[in-house]
Structures are given as C-alpha cells and as structure tokens.
Write an enzyme that holds these catalytic residues in place. Structure first.
Site, PDB file in Angstrom:
ATOM      1  N   PHE A   1     -30.587  27.582  23.248  1.00  8.29           N
ATOM      2  CA  PHE A   1     -31.178  28.867  23.613  1.00  8.29           C
ATOM      3  C   PHE A   1     -30.625  29.428  24.911  1.00  8.29           C
ATOM      4  O   PHE A   1     -30.688  30.637  25.143  1.00  8.29           O
ATOM      5  CB  PHE A   1     -32.706  28.728  23.739  1.00  8.29           C
ATOM      6  CG  PHE A   1     -33.170  27.978  24.963  1.00  8.29           C
ATOM      7  CD1 PHE A   1     -33.261  28.601  26.211  1.00  8.29           C
ATOM      8  CD2 PHE A   1     -33.530  26.644  24.883  1.00  8.29           C
ATOM      9  CE1 PHE A   1     -33.689  27.911  27.344  1.00  8.29           C
ATOM     10  CE2 PHE A   1     -33.964  25.944  26.005  1.00  8.29           C
ATOM     11  CZ  PHE A   1     -34.041  26.580  27.235  1.00  8.29           C
TER      12      PHE A   1
ATOM     13  N   LYS B   1     -25.672  27.825  13.309  1.00 13.68           N
ATOM     14  CA  LYS B   1     -27.128  27.724  13.373  1.00 13.68           C
ATOM     15  C   LYS B   1     -27.525  27.888  14.835  1.00 13.68           C
ATOM     16  O   LYS B   1     -27.546  26.941  15.601  1.00 13.68           O
ATOM     17  CB  LYS B   1     -27.595  26.367  12.826  1.00 13.68           C
ATOM     18  CG  LYS B   1     -29.032  26.354  12.251  1.00 13.68           C
ATOM     19  CD  LYS B   1     -30.123  26.758  13.222  1.00 13.68           C
ATOM     20  CE  LYS B   1     -30.403  25.707  14.260  1.00 13.68           C
ATOM     21  NZ  LYS B   1     -31.538  26.137  15.188  1.00 13.68           N
TER      22      LYS B   1
ATOM     23  N   GLU C   1     -33.443  29.224  17.373  1.00 16.01           N
ATOM     24  CA  GLU C   1     -34.430  30.144  16.798  1.00 16.01           C
ATOM     25  C   GLU C   1     -35.246  30.853  17.871  1.00 16.01           C
ATOM     26  O   GLU C   1     -36.012  31.772  17.555  1.00 16.01           O
ATOM     27  CB  GLU C   1     -35.354  29.381  15.846  1.00 16.01           C
ATOM     28  CG  GLU C   1     -36.279  28.366  16.475  1.00 16.01           C
ATOM     29  CD  GLU C   1     -35.628  27.007  16.708  1.00 16.01           C
ATOM     30  OE1 GLU C   1     -36.365  26.028  16.924  1.00 16.01           O
ATOM     31  OE2 GLU C   1     -34.376  26.918  16.695  1.00 16.01           O
TER      32      GLU C   1
ATOM     33  N   SER D   1     -29.787  19.084  24.297  1.00 16.20           N
ATOM     34  CA  SER D   1     -30.292  17.958  25.078  1.00 16.20           C
ATOM     35  C   SER D   1     -29.679  16.647  24.604  1.00 16.20           C
ATOM     36  O   SER D   1     -29.207  16.540  23.468  1.00 16.20           O
ATOM     37  CB  SER D   1     -31.818  17.887  24.956  1.00 16.20           C
ATOM     38  OG  SER D   1     -32.189  17.511  23.637  1.00 16.20           O
TER      39      SER D   1
ATOM     40  N   CYS E   1     -26.824  23.806  31.546  1.00 17.35           N
ATOM     41  CA  CYS E   1     -26.460  22.396  31.648  1.00 17.35           C
ATOM     42  C   CYS E   1     -25.522  22.127  32.811  1.00 17.35           C
ATOM     43  O   CYS E   1     -25.314  20.973  33.179  1.00 17.35           O
ATOM     44  CB  CYS E   1     -25.828  21.911  30.342  1.00 17.35           C
ATOM     45  SG  CYS E   1     -24.223  22.655  29.981  1.00 17.35           S
TER      46      CYS E   1
ATOM     47  N   GLU F   1     -33.804  15.623  32.915  1.00 17.33           N
ATOM     48  CA  GLU F   1     -33.209  16.959  32.997  1.00 17.33           C
ATOM     49  C   GLU F   1     -34.344  17.974  32.916  1.00 17.33           C
ATOM     50  O   GLU F   1     -34.953  18.167  31.871  1.00 17.33           O
ATOM     51  CB  GLU F   1     -32.214  17.182  31.861  1.00 17.33           C
ATOM     52  CG  GLU F   1     -31.534  18.542  31.949  1.00 17.33           C
ATOM     53  CD  GLU F   1     -30.604  18.811  30.774  1.00 17.33           C
ATOM     54  OE1 GLU F   1     -29.598  19.513  30.975  1.00 17.33           O
ATOM     55  OE2 GLU F   1     -30.890  18.334  29.657  1.00 17.33           O
TER      56      GLU F   1
END
Length: 500
Positions: free
Chosen positions: A150, A174, A177, A227, A282, A383
C-alpha cells in the site's frame, strides 16, 4: 456516492463477480470513499488466462515494437502524473509533493525499460572449436505476477511490470486493496499507449487472490514487496510451486552518526528520512545510532526540527506529512510509543493523540522521538512503519556497527561522517544491501538494483536494474557448427570455389 474499483483483464474493465468487496478510505477524513472488488480464484484464473493468451504473440514481438509502446507510455505517464499523484493522496494519504516524487521514481524504471535493447544483448564466442560458435541469449519466462504494497501504489508496480513486459513477458498485478485506483490508471494508460490486450492485467483481492497466483501452474515467477512474514510466505509457497521468486521484506534501517559528523546535516537527514511519507516506507530511517558524546546534542537538534513539521491533509500544499493509511495501523503505531517508557526508553516527543482541526476522524498521529532505546524493546525490534524514530547510543564505531549487524534486517543503512576512511570501512563491513554515505535514504537509481540482505530479501534477485532484467528472463546457450560451403553436396552450387 461511493466509487467502485473493478479488475482490468484482457485490456478492459471487468466487473468483480465474487461478491466480496473491500473498503477504501480517505485517510485524512476516515470516510469510506471507494469499494474494491476482491477476486475469487476463478477471477485470478481469468486474468492469468488472458496473460497466457497474450504471451503467444507478445513473447515473440520485436524489441522495436515493445520499446515504441514504452516510449509512448512514458509520455502519457508524464502528462498525467498529477492525476496519478492525486489518486495516491486520496487513498494513501501522503502529501501531493511526496506522491509526485513516487511517480517520478516509477518513471525511472519505465525509462530503463525503454532502453531494454541494450540490456537484452547476448554474448557470442566464435571459433571455440573448428567452425563452432557459442551464443548466450536471454528469453522471457511467460506469465509473471507482481504483488505490491500500500505504501507506494504506483511506484512499486512500476518497479516490476515495465521491465517484465519489456523483456517479453505478460503480467498480472495484484496491488494492495487499501489503495487500488492508481494501479488501474497505470494499466489504462498502458492500453492507451498501444499495449496489446492481456499483456498487463490488474486483479484486486486479498489472501485468496494472492494464494491463487502463488499456486497457479501458468504463473512462472512472482515479485513481491511487503512485510517480512508475508515475504517469507510468498517465497516458501511460490518456490514450492516451482516458481522463480523475488520477495522483498521489511526493514529496520539504521543511521550511524559518528562524533565528527555535521550534526545539523545529520539531524536534517534524520527528520526527513524518519518522518517523510509518515514513516510508511521500507527505506525509512527508524533507528539513529549516536556514537560517543554527541547523543544529547543530536537528539535535541532532531527534536527542534521535528516539532516544526506541518501535519495535515495531503491535498493542502502546506502539509509536510499526512495521515496513516488506516485507523488500525495508526493505533498499532501509537502502541509502540505508549509502551516505550515501560521498556526503558526516554520519550522525547509523543505524537499519539494528535489530531487535525476539521479532520478529526482522520488517521492522524504526530511525530514521536524515543531516546536511549534498548535493543530488546518492541520499538526497536519491530518494523513500526510509522513516524517513530528510535535513538540508540554506542560508545564506539565498532559498537555501532555491531549493533546494526546484529539486527535480523539488512535493507538499507547510512553513515554520517566527515572521515572518508571511516565511511569506506562502514560500506565494506555493514551487513545491508543498500548503503548511504551522508545520504539517509540510499535508494538506487533505476539502472542499479534495489534490495536488502538477511530478513529483508527472500530470493536471489534484487528488483529493477540488471537484477530485474535477469529475474524476468532466463538464459539459453546455443552451440552451432556449420559445414564450410565448399563441402556442399555434389550438384549444389553455392558459388564457392571447390578448391577453397
């Protein structure tokens, strides 16, 4: 009226049929603005089938055809970058300037793909034996898939599919969402640029869609950014199903500040790297390691700068940091700050409870700064993926490097110093895939590759650059021997003298 986001399959919008929908919120207001179709396994099958059908011709298309489309695509993206950034701000929440920067970094990889002709050149060795030549070439894999996070809904997809399709593959994306609209616009613009139907498909969904891609027999490779726990699952599952995998995981990026560093520059860097994009990246610096006696002064300089950051909706040009993606994520980030003191940290800035006038239901959190953080605390080990900066203390350079290398993550790291010898030692000794010297966020340019070490990467290839081209192609070596024309059978005259 709530907007609906459907799939993009075979060059057109395809309405979701699973009956499952996901909510998409405006992070600045907390209001649900969009619903997104969540694909069933059958809908994933349809997207893969469209990609497989398109590969029959795209896989053998000329490089001139592919690069011509990509040049037109680059021009369309450039012309519509404000619109793409607007979708990012509306669904992710980052400020508009930050969203524009994301689009610009994605465009770098489109530009790399435009020059794919150089990247796909093979090798030739002649006369390795009498009239024997050996050629090494690279060919596409077939249908490949990308599963993206995201936090960069346009950039990370553009780190994947432009190179993949330039190499001759077809692609099923993909996206997250949580902010799906940018991905559909990217696909629509590719079609407008002339990309044949089915070469790029977008299927929205959750774990059902992800697992369908990981297990699909017609998907040859999977790229992932997210992640570490999910990256490990992606790598394990896709590999077990015979697929090539590049899965980029989480991070805990450290910035080592030596006593000789320019502390004002280091503080500026720490603030921008820790709190930019609300820490939801990240490559954010989430741990500063202060060496020697500079810790107190450095923390104070960071605090002074952090208190001046303007937090507000991404549509406000005055805003420097927006909200977090969801209320649940905001609450999770806040929990690390509220629990920090009990685990030994000194809470210099507490951003929990922050709100913005007129946007009280938004997913807001202020900037938090934790000092004297221990390596066994939750705020250090996990994280956080939010605007929380931990400061740790080290007595010596060696202690600082040891602390960094003991982390299970190895994505990016940086050193701030005026000493070239110390910087050289650091870049050789530190265990991370990307290193900055007086550069807090060392994201490589498009023609180098992005990726970490240890629990930050699962698979053998980094993303984009040369590694990206190698990931989306496979090598083939051809050994050839042709008889000399003078040896042609009797009665066949090729115009060569027989006494040659």
């Amino acid at each position: 009226m709530t907007k609906t986001v459907h799939h993009w399959i075979g060059g057109k919008t395809v309405e979701g049929t699973s009956g499952n929908w996901g909510p998409v919120t405006d992070p600045a207001t907390g209001a649900v603005t969009t619903r997104v179709a969540l694909a069933s396994a059958e809908e994933v099958d349809a997207a893969v089938a469209a990609a497989k059908a398109a590969y029959a011709t795209w896989g053998t298309s000329s490089l001139a055809q592919r690069t011509g489309i990509l040049f037109r695509y680059r021009a369309l993206l450039d012309a519509r970058r404000d619109e793409i950034a607007g979708l990012i701000t509306a669904e992710h929440g980052k400020v508009h300037s930050d969203a524009l920067g994301e689009v610009a970094r994605g465009l770098e990889i489109v530009e790399l793909a435009c020059g794919i002709t150089v990247q796909l050149k093979g090798e030739l060795s002649t006369q390795v034996s009498s009239r024997v030549d050996v050629a090494a070439i690279r060919q596409p894999l077939g249908v490949v898939a990308g599963i993206t996070p995201f936090n960069f809904p346009a950039m990370v997809p553009m780190w994947m599919f432009p190179l993949a399709i330039a190499c001759g593959n077809t692609f099923v994306l993909k996206p997250s969402e949580k902010d799906p609209s940018a991905a559909n616009l990217l696909a629509e613009l590719a079609a407008e640029a002339g990309l044949p139907d089915g070469v790029l498909n977008v299927v929205h969904g959750d774990k059902v869609a992800v697992d369908a891609l990981l297990e699909h027999p017609d998907v040859a490779a999977v790229s992932f950014v997210g992640s570490t726990p999910i990256a490990r699952h992606i790598h394990t599952t896709a590999s077990a199903n015979g697929k090539r995998v590049q899965a980029l995981g989480g991070a805990k990026n450290h910035m080592l500040v030596l006593p000789d560093a320019d502390l004002d520059a280091a503080a500026d860097a720490a603030v921008s790297a820790a709190y930019g994009s609300a820490g939801e990246r990240c490559m954010a610096v989430s741990a500063v390691v202060a060496v020697g006696a500079i810790g107190d002064e450095l923390v104070e300089k960071i605090r002074e700068r952090a208190e001046k950051i303007k937090i507000g909706p991404g549509t406000d040009p005055a805003s420097e940091m927006g909200p977090l993606i969801t209320a649940a994520h905001r609450d999770k980030v806040a929990s690390y700050v509220t629990g920090a003191a009990a685990q030994g940290a000194e809470v210099v800035l507490d951003g929990t409870g922050y709100t913005v006038d007129g946007y009280e239901n938004g997913h807001w959190i202020g900037l938090s700064l934790l000092d004297k953080v221990s390596t066994d605390s939750d705020a250090y080990r996990d994280e956080i993926f939010g605007p929380v900066l931990c400061v740790l203390r080290a007595d010596t350079y060696e202690d600082g490097v040891r602390l960094i290398n003991d982390s299970p993550f190895g994505n990016g790291t940086a050193i701030f110093t005026r000493d070239g010898g110390a910087a050289r030692r650091f870049q050789m000794e530190v265990q991370a895939g990307m290193v900055g010297v007086n550069v807090p966020i060392p994201v490589p340019v498009g023609y180098h590759s992005f990726g970490g070490w240890k629990d930050s990467l699962f698979g053998d290839h980094h993303i984009y650059g040369n590694d990206g081209v190698h990931f989306y192609t496979r090598g083939k070596v051809v050994t050839t021997r042709w008889p000399d024309p003078s040896e042609a059978p009797a009665g066949v005259d090729l115009g060569f003298p027989r006494n040659h």
